[in-house]
Design an enzyme around this catalytic site. Structure first.
Site, PDB file in Angstrom:
ATOM      1  N   GLU A  15       0.872  -1.177   0.000  1.00 51.54           N
ATOM      2  CA  GLU A  15       0.000   0.000   0.000  1.00 51.54           C
ATOM      3  C   GLU A  15       0.907   1.224   0.000  1.00 51.54           C
ATOM      4  O   GLU A  15       1.814   1.323   0.821  1.00 51.54           O
ATOM      5  CB  GLU A  15      -0.896  -0.005   1.257  1.00 51.54           C
ATOM      6  CG  GLU A  15      -2.072   0.954   1.199  1.00 51.54           C
ATOM      7  CD  GLU A  15      -1.679   2.399   0.973  1.00 51.54           C
ATOM      8  OE1 GLU A  15      -2.347   3.057   0.152  1.00 51.54           O
ATOM      9  OE2 GLU A  15      -0.728   2.884   1.583  1.00 51.54           O
ATOM     10  N   CYS A  63      -6.008   4.883   6.810  1.00 50.39           N
ATOM     11  CA  CYS A  63      -5.749   3.717   5.971  1.00 50.39           C
ATOM     12  C   CYS A  63      -6.989   2.852   5.802  1.00 50.39           C
ATOM     13  O   CYS A  63      -7.774   2.691   6.723  1.00 50.39           O
ATOM     14  CB  CYS A  63      -4.641   2.872   6.611  1.00 50.39           C
ATOM     15  SG  CYS A  63      -4.204   1.440   5.618  1.00 50.39           S
ATOM     16  N   CYS A  66      -5.396  -1.682   6.812  1.00 54.32           N
ATOM     17  CA  CYS A  66      -5.566  -2.178   8.187  1.00 54.32           C
ATOM     18  C   CYS A  66      -6.852  -1.533   8.694  1.00 54.32           C
ATOM     19  O   CYS A  66      -6.893  -0.842   9.694  1.00 54.32           O
ATOM     20  CB  CYS A  66      -4.382  -1.834   9.070  1.00 54.32           C
ATOM     21  SG  CYS A  66      -3.903  -0.118   9.047  1.00 54.32           S
ATOM     22  N   HIS A  70      -7.214   1.955  13.009  1.00 59.56           N
ATOM     23  CA  HIS A  70      -6.991   3.331  13.480  1.00 59.56           C
ATOM     24  C   HIS A  70      -8.247   3.863  14.173  1.00 59.56           C
ATOM     25  O   HIS A  70      -8.174   4.634  15.132  1.00 59.56           O
ATOM     26  CB  HIS A  70      -6.603   4.235  12.311  1.00 59.56           C
ATOM     27  CG  HIS A  70      -5.239   3.937  11.783  1.00 59.56           C
ATOM     28  ND1 HIS A  70      -4.084   4.335  12.418  1.00 59.56           N
ATOM     29  CD2 HIS A  70      -4.830   3.251  10.695  1.00 59.56           C
ATOM     30  CE1 HIS A  70      -3.038   3.913  11.743  1.00 59.56           C
ATOM     31  NE2 HIS A  70      -3.456   3.241  10.686  1.00 59.56           N
ATOM     32  N   ARG A 481       0.369  -5.216  11.118  1.00 55.67           N
ATOM     33  CA  ARG A 481       1.771  -4.956  10.789  1.00 55.67           C
ATOM     34  C   ARG A 481       2.628  -4.572  11.985  1.00 55.67           C
ATOM     35  O   ARG A 481       3.815  -4.342  11.828  1.00 55.67           O
ATOM     36  CB  ARG A 481       1.860  -3.866   9.710  1.00 55.67           C
ATOM     37  CG  ARG A 481       1.396  -4.363   8.377  1.00 55.67           C
ATOM     38  CD  ARG A 481       0.976  -3.247   7.427  1.00 55.67           C
ATOM     39  NE  ARG A 481       0.238  -3.840   6.332  1.00 55.67           N
ATOM     40  CZ  ARG A 481      -1.032  -4.269   6.431  1.00 55.67           C
ATOM     41  NH1 ARG A 481      -1.688  -4.132   7.562  1.00 55.67           N
ATOM     42  NH2 ARG A 481      -1.629  -4.837   5.412  1.00 55.67           N
ATOM     43  N   SER A 504       4.041   0.839  10.232  1.00 57.23           N
ATOM     44  CA  SER A 504       4.945   1.093   9.107  1.00 57.23           C
ATOM     45  C   SER A 504       5.793   2.337   9.331  1.00 57.23           C
ATOM     46  O   SER A 504       6.797   2.527   8.636  1.00 57.23           O
ATOM     47  CB  SER A 504       4.170   1.175   7.787  1.00 57.23           C
ATOM     48  OG  SER A 504       3.610  -0.098   7.504  1.00 57.23           O
ATOM     49  N   CYS A 548       2.835  -0.581   4.584  1.00 57.80           N
ATOM     50  CA  CYS A 548       1.673   0.262   4.316  1.00 57.80           C
ATOM     51  C   CYS A 548       2.095   1.699   4.526  1.00 57.80           C
ATOM     52  O   CYS A 548       2.249   2.153   5.663  1.00 57.80           O
ATOM     53  CB  CYS A 548       0.505  -0.065   5.213  1.00 57.80           C
ATOM     54  SG  CYS A 548      -0.822   1.114   4.898  1.00 57.80           S
ATOM     55  N   CYS A 551      -0.417   4.356   6.092  1.00 56.12           N
ATOM     56  CA  CYS A 551      -0.373   4.388   7.554  1.00 56.12           C
ATOM     57  C   CYS A 551       0.828   5.166   8.055  1.00 56.12           C
ATOM     58  O   CYS A 551       0.734   5.938   9.003  1.00 56.12           O
ATOM     59  CB  CYS A 551      -0.271   2.969   8.111  1.00 56.12           C
ATOM     60  SG  CYS A 551      -1.845   2.150   8.286  1.00 56.12           S
TER      61      CYS A 551
HETATM   62 NI1  NFE Z   1      -2.233   0.848   6.480  1.00 57.82          NI
HETATM   63 FE1  NFE Z   1      -1.461  -0.362   9.290  1.00 57.82          FE
HETATM   64  C1  NFE Z   1      -1.372  -2.031   9.944  1.00 57.82           C
HETATM   65  C2  NFE Z   1      -1.399   0.577  10.744  1.00 57.82           C
HETATM   66  S1  NFE Z   1       0.693  -0.183   8.908  1.00 57.82           S
HETATM   67  S2  NFE Z   1      -1.903  -0.993   7.212  1.00 57.82           S
HETATM   68  O1  NFE Z   1      -1.346  -3.102  10.185  1.00 57.82           O
HETATM   69  O2  NFE Z   1      -1.393   1.319  11.570  1.00 57.82           O
HETATM   70  O3  NFE Z   1       1.305   1.062   9.685  1.00 57.82           O
END
Ligand code: NFE
Ligand code: MG
Length: 574
Positions: A15, A63, A66, A70, A481, A504, A548, A551
């Site tokens: 991503e 994001c 995932c 968030h 992640r 990430s 990602c 993120c």
């Molecule tokens: Ni956009 Fe995420 C996960 C988060 S990567 S995928 O898992 O937070 O940073």
């Protein structure tokens, strides 16, 4: 022969926008590496001045991969700030939503984003479908299970599909693979087996999305979580909805056990040399914020499925969120020194690329070279993610994680050191996927039992008289992640500061104020590439983190003013 400077931009099958620059010496070994996010976006700044109850809905837009994670962290940061404890049903539903995300993300990652780093799809054309059955049985046996598919007609059918596809010359997304590269090591039958699972996983991943939608209302971006609990009241009142979730989970779990794990044993065995010599190991310092509450005893007191902790130099230490900081020495932001997220700043300062040679502009690696900040824990660079969760859990003596890791190593007759590698990072993700699927069966039963016993409470009433109140809180969890944290500071009922330090960001970050590498960068050092013009090994290791970048970088300029212009070189060149 002199060193070669390789640019891979964009890294695909991830991503977002990620660029890797690597220096390869005359022995084809990577001796230096830089990781850069070339896209500027984000959310933290637009949360300032908002009603804290709205943060979740906005923060979730960081994001869509995932998805929902968030959202939950943002809501939990606000709950923490106001001391709100959620009911049991809400905790279980949140765990099941986030658990569905793990199953979805990890299976899609392994098959659709990562597998082609290990699987030469063109070689599957040479396979004998009957011998592929033997292969399927062999790896399933090692995994202690029965194969998901062991039918030569099915393998033949997949091979025919592949043949037609190749004959038409429309290779589509497979057109640019490094097929035939000497660092592909699977046999034709093994390649056919993996391609079959690849296609089946395309269908099956929908079930994991449905699972999230049962309690989340939709996927991506579930919407049933609010400060104080969850809103999926009707779904909890209806045993058929809980039953449907369990049915989908059962089917998905069978694929994890009958296909995903055996494929990991197969790849791990065929690429054992690389695992044993530690290719891609990188920093070997691991951090886990901790995640998935197992008890209803309030914030940061509960036992966790993935216990928090830090392993540095092989030694365990307790995690303390006070020791998290972000540095911007090599990131395109203003800032003097590493700051804790409560004090964190996000002030863009784009300084452009560095030297231009042969028409290619290279990163200014002595200066600023990425939109990703550099997170630091207790003045140490660390890796987060599935491998960190397995290592920290194991070293800390967590019973359940210990059992799954030991079973995996024992079944494959593997030494623990294989885990500290690119192959090991990929294996750790599979280990935790099985663990997650098993534990979700327990959670869904617990939910069914609790609601059947008459507890339909989904929300804790609380006094939201925060207008006169100043408060701060954090939502810390384990996203697929890795460690994900949202820190919120509230003043007179409005968000005064908001910072997210996410998986990430930890892993894809550039160097820090002491010029120490981030996890991606460190993991590439020492890797031998077969052909400098085919950076297969770079993709393999970077993909093992499941990047990602949406993120990792989460900034937007709300006033719409130009923040600088730059061009992204989309060619992969020497
Ligand atoms: Ni956009 Fe995420 C996960 C988060 S990567 S995928 O898992 O937070 O940073
Ligand atoms: Mg951030």
């Amino acid at each position: 022969m002199s060193n070669k400077h390789i640019v891979v931009d964009p890294i695909t099958r991830i991503e977002g926008h990620l660029r890797i620059e690597a220096i390869i010496d005359e022995n084809n070994t990577i001796v230096d590496a830089y990781s850069s996010s070339t896209m500027f976006r984000g959310i933290e700044e637009i949360l300032k001045g908002r009603d804290p109850r709205d943060c979740g809905l906005l923060a979730m837009r960081i994001c869509g991969v995932c998805t929902g994670t968030h959202y939950q962290r943002s809501i939990e940061a606000v709950e923490h700030a106001f001391g709100v404890t959620i009911p049991k049903n809400a905790r279980l539903v949140r765990n099941l939503i986030q658990g569905s995300l793990y199953l979805h993300d990890h299976v899609v990652h392994f098959y659709h984003l990562h597998a082609l780093d290990w699987v030469d799809i063109t070689k599957a054309l040479e396979a004998d479908p009957q011998k592929t059955v033997d292969e399927a049985k062999k790896w399933a046996k090692i995994a202690g299970t029965t194969p998901w598919v062991a039918d030569s007609a099915k393998f033949g059918e997949v091979q025919d599909r592949l043949k037609k596809f190749v004959k038409q010359g429309r290779l589509g997304i497979f057109a640019k693979g490094y097929w035939g590269n000497p660092h592909y090591k699977l046999t034709p039958e093994q390649n056919l087996l993996a391609v079959t699972h690849y296609l089946q996983a395309l269908d099956l991943q929908r079930d994991a999305a449905k699972m999230m939608a049962i309690f989340g209302g939709k996927n991506p971006h579930p919407q049933s979580i609010v400060v104080g609990g969850v809103t999926c009241v009707q779904d909890l009142k209806n045993p058929a909805r809980i039953g449907l979730f369990k049915e989908l989970l059962k089917g998905f779990r069978a694929f994890i056990k009958g296909a995903y794990l055996p494929d990991i044993y197969m790849a791990g065995t065929m690429y054992a040399d690389e695992a044993l010599d530690g290719t891609g190991g990188g920093l070997k310092n691991y951090l886990v914020y901790g995640g998935f509450r197992l008890q209803d005893n309030g914030f940061y007191k509960s036992e966790l499925l993935f216990p928090s902790g830090v392993v540095v130099g092989g030694k365990y230490q307790e995690f303390d969120q006070e020791k998290v900081a972000e540095d911007v020495t090599h990131a395109w932001y203003q800032g003097e020194k590493p700051l804790h997220p409560f004090e964190g700043q996000t002030i863009p300062n784009y300084t452009g690329f560095g030297k231009k040679e042969g028409g290619i502009a290279y990163l200014d690696t002595k200066g600023k070279y990425s939109w990703i900040k550099s997170p630091i824990y207790d003045d140490t660079r660390v890796e987060v993610g599935p491998l960190a969760r397995m290592v920290v859990g194991y070293v800390k003596g967590d019973k359940r994680i210990g059992e799954y890791v030991e079973k995996f190593l024992k079944n494959g007759d593997l030494p623990a050191k294989v885990l500290y590698s690119t192959v090991g990072r990929t294996a750790a993700r599979a280990i935790e996927t099985e663990l997650m699927a098993d534990v979700m069966m327990e959670w869904v039963d617990e939910l069914a039992k609790n609601t059947a016993a008459g507890d339909l409470s989904t929300w804790t009433e609380f006094d939201f008289d925060y207008v006169s109140k100043d408060a701060k809180g954090y939502g810390l969890e384990e996203a697929p992640r890795g460690s994900l944290g949202h820190w919120v500071k509230i003043k007179e009922g409005k968000v005064e500061n908001y910072q997210a330090v996410v998986p990430s960001t930890w892993n894809a970050a550039p160097r820090d104020y002491k010029n120490r590498m981030g996890a991606y960068e460190a993991s590439l050092i020492g890797t031998k590439v077969a052909k400098a013009e085919e950076p297969l090994e770079i993709l393999r290791t970077i993909h093992s983190f499941d990047p990602c970048i949406a993120c990792a970088v989460h900034i937007v300029d709300t006033k719409g003013k130009s923040l600088g212009e730059f061009k992204v070189n989309t060619s992969c060149s020497i």
